[in-house]
Scaffold this motif. Structure first.
Motif, PDB file in Angstrom:
ATOM      1  N   MET A   1      37.526  48.169  18.189  1.00 44.48           N
ATOM      2  CA  MET A   1      36.637  48.290  19.261  1.00 44.48           C
ATOM      3  C   MET A   1      35.146  48.074  18.817  1.00 44.48           C
ATOM      4  O   MET A   1      34.864  48.772  18.043  1.00 44.48           O
ATOM      5  CB  MET A   1      36.958  49.712  20.046  1.00 44.48           C
ATOM      6  N   ALA A   2      34.534  47.070  19.678  1.00 43.32           N
ATOM      7  CA  ALA A   2      33.279  46.717  19.339  1.00 43.32           C
ATOM      8  C   ALA A   2      32.296  48.107  19.577  1.00 43.32           C
ATOM      9  O   ALA A   2      32.517  48.737  20.130  1.00 43.32           O
ATOM     10  CB  ALA A   2      32.748  45.636  20.299  1.00 43.32           C
ATOM     11  N   PHE A   3      31.014  47.810  18.970  1.00 48.60           N
ATOM     12  CA  PHE A   3      29.850  48.782  19.092  1.00 48.60           C
ATOM     13  C   PHE A   3      28.662  48.037  19.167  1.00 48.60           C
ATOM     14  O   PHE A   3      28.681  47.033  18.632  1.00 48.60           O
ATOM     15  CB  PHE A   3      30.296  49.702  18.090  1.00 48.60           C
ATOM     16  N   VAL A   4      27.511  48.886  19.406  1.00 48.02           N
ATOM     17  CA  VAL A   4      26.274  48.581  19.187  1.00 48.02           C
ATOM     18  C   VAL A   4      25.498  49.416  18.570  1.00 48.02           C
ATOM     19  O   VAL A   4      25.641  50.782  18.769  1.00 48.02           O
ATOM     20  CB  VAL A   4      25.631  48.176  20.618  1.00 48.02           C
TER      21      VAL A   4
ATOM     22  N   LYS B   1      34.428  50.792  27.507  1.00 53.44           N
ATOM     23  CA  LYS B   1      34.709  50.444  28.831  1.00 53.44           C
ATOM     24  C   LYS B   1      34.645  49.228  28.959  1.00 53.44           C
ATOM     25  O   LYS B   1      34.148  48.281  28.329  1.00 53.44           O
ATOM     26  CB  LYS B   1      33.744  51.365  29.662  1.00 53.44           C
ATOM     27  N   GLU B   2      35.164  48.581  30.213  1.00 54.29           N
ATOM     28  CA  GLU B   2      34.857  47.181  30.313  1.00 54.29           C
ATOM     29  C   GLU B   2      33.762  46.648  30.831  1.00 54.29           C
ATOM     30  O   GLU B   2      33.370  45.389  30.292  1.00 54.29           O
ATOM     31  CB  GLU B   2      36.078  46.885  31.687  1.00 54.29           C
TER      32      GLU B   2
ATOM     33  N   VAL C   1      20.626  46.220  31.591  1.00 54.28           N
ATOM     34  CA  VAL C   1      21.602  44.959  30.994  1.00 54.28           C
ATOM     35  C   VAL C   1      22.954  45.673  31.193  1.00 54.28           C
ATOM     36  O   VAL C   1      23.233  46.933  31.165  1.00 54.28           O
ATOM     37  CB  VAL C   1      21.031  44.596  29.697  1.00 54.28           C
ATOM     38  N   ALA C   2      23.989  44.771  31.438  1.00 53.20           N
ATOM     39  CA  ALA C   2      25.092  45.265  31.222  1.00 53.20           C
ATOM     40  C   ALA C   2      25.937  44.627  30.220  1.00 53.20           C
ATOM     41  O   ALA C   2      25.757  43.284  29.723  1.00 53.20           O
ATOM     42  CB  ALA C   2      25.946  44.795  32.618  1.00 53.20           C
ATOM     43  N   LEU C   3      26.780  45.226  29.561  1.00 52.32           N
ATOM     44  CA  LEU C   3      27.627  44.646  28.383  1.00 52.32           C
ATOM     45  C   LEU C   3      28.969  44.539  28.986  1.00 52.32           C
ATOM     46  O   LEU C   3      29.621  45.561  29.494  1.00 52.32           O
ATOM     47  CB  LEU C   3      27.565  45.576  27.334  1.00 52.32           C
TER      48      LEU C   3
ATOM     49  N   GLN D   1      36.386  39.652  23.746  1.00 54.62           N
ATOM     50  CA  GLN D   1      34.949  38.848  23.715  1.00 54.62           C
ATOM     51  C   GLN D   1      34.251  39.816  24.282  1.00 54.62           C
ATOM     52  O   GLN D   1      34.538  40.381  25.240  1.00 54.62           O
ATOM     53  CB  GLN D   1      35.028  37.453  24.188  1.00 54.62           C
ATOM     54  N   TRP D   2      32.856  39.940  24.321  1.00 53.85           N
ATOM     55  CA  TRP D   2      31.829  40.548  24.793  1.00 53.85           C
ATOM     56  C   TRP D   2      30.766  39.616  25.227  1.00 53.85           C
ATOM     57  O   TRP D   2      30.159  38.586  24.704  1.00 53.85           O
ATOM     58  CB  TRP D   2      31.187  41.690  24.179  1.00 53.85           C
ATOM     59  N   ALA D   3      30.153  39.941  26.781  1.00 49.86           N
ATOM     60  CA  ALA D   3      29.104  39.124  27.016  1.00 49.86           C
ATOM     61  C   ALA D   3      28.041  40.064  27.813  1.00 49.86           C
ATOM     62  O   ALA D   3      28.441  41.293  27.713  1.00 49.86           O
ATOM     63  CB  ALA D   3      29.498  38.201  28.334  1.00 49.86           C
TER      64      ALA D   3
END
Length: 175
Positions: free
Chosen positions: A1-4, A21-22, A46-48, A58-60
């Protein structure tokens, strides 16, 4: 799972958050999925967004009409524009800097723990730079505060400016 990894420009420290979350809204409002309490960040800045692409994830990033705008690296997003994220992309929202990582948060935290453990051993004078590490800096093995090792030679001892603990200067190698 991605993270920031989240940093606020001009302050010390950082935090990390899993993207679980989506759609994750980042903003100053306490109702945001990822609240950042800084006046330079809009209430909903902003939204991820997770993009399903077959078996890959993928994430935007999308600007939610923020007053200060959203930047990914040197590229400014158009209002309500969307951009796909790549590993280590830095999202600028006001003074907040969010570094995107496609890997696992648990793996990154385990790597950071190993780095800190290795810094305690004076004989271990080689250290791999982690994905979030600032250049020419190391964490103190006692308080974990970052200290500059610019103009220091591997093997020198340096006292932490915060807690005074002695730290050996390692040879830094890229991860």
């Amino acid at each position: 799972m991605a993270f920031v990894t989240i940093r606020i420009k001009g302050t010390e420290g950082y935090s990390r958050t899993a993207l679980d979350k989506e759609r994750i809204v980042v903003g100053r409002a306490s109702a945001s999925d990822l609240p950042i309490k800084h006046t330079s960040v809009s209430r909903e800045h902003v939204a991820l967004i997770r993009i399903a692409n077959g078996s890959t994830e993928q994430w935007a990033v999308e600007d939610l009409g923020s007053s200060n705008g959203v930047w990914v690296g040197a590229e400014k997003l158009e209002t309500s524009g969307r951009r796909t994220l790549a590993e280590n992309d830095i999202i600028k929202a006001g003074k907040a800097r969010l570094t995107f990582h496609s890997g696992s948060l648990a793996d990154a935290e385990a790597e950071a723990a190993i780095i800190l453990e290795g810094a305690e051993d004076a004989a271990a004078l080689t250290r791999r730079r982690g994905v979030d590490d600032p250049p020419e800096a190391i964490p103190c093995h006692a308080c974990a505060g970052w200290m500059s090792i610019a103009h220091r030679t591997a093997g020198d001892n340096m006292d932490c400016p915060r807690c005074g603990a002695a730290n050996p200067v390692p040879e830094l190698v890229d991860a």
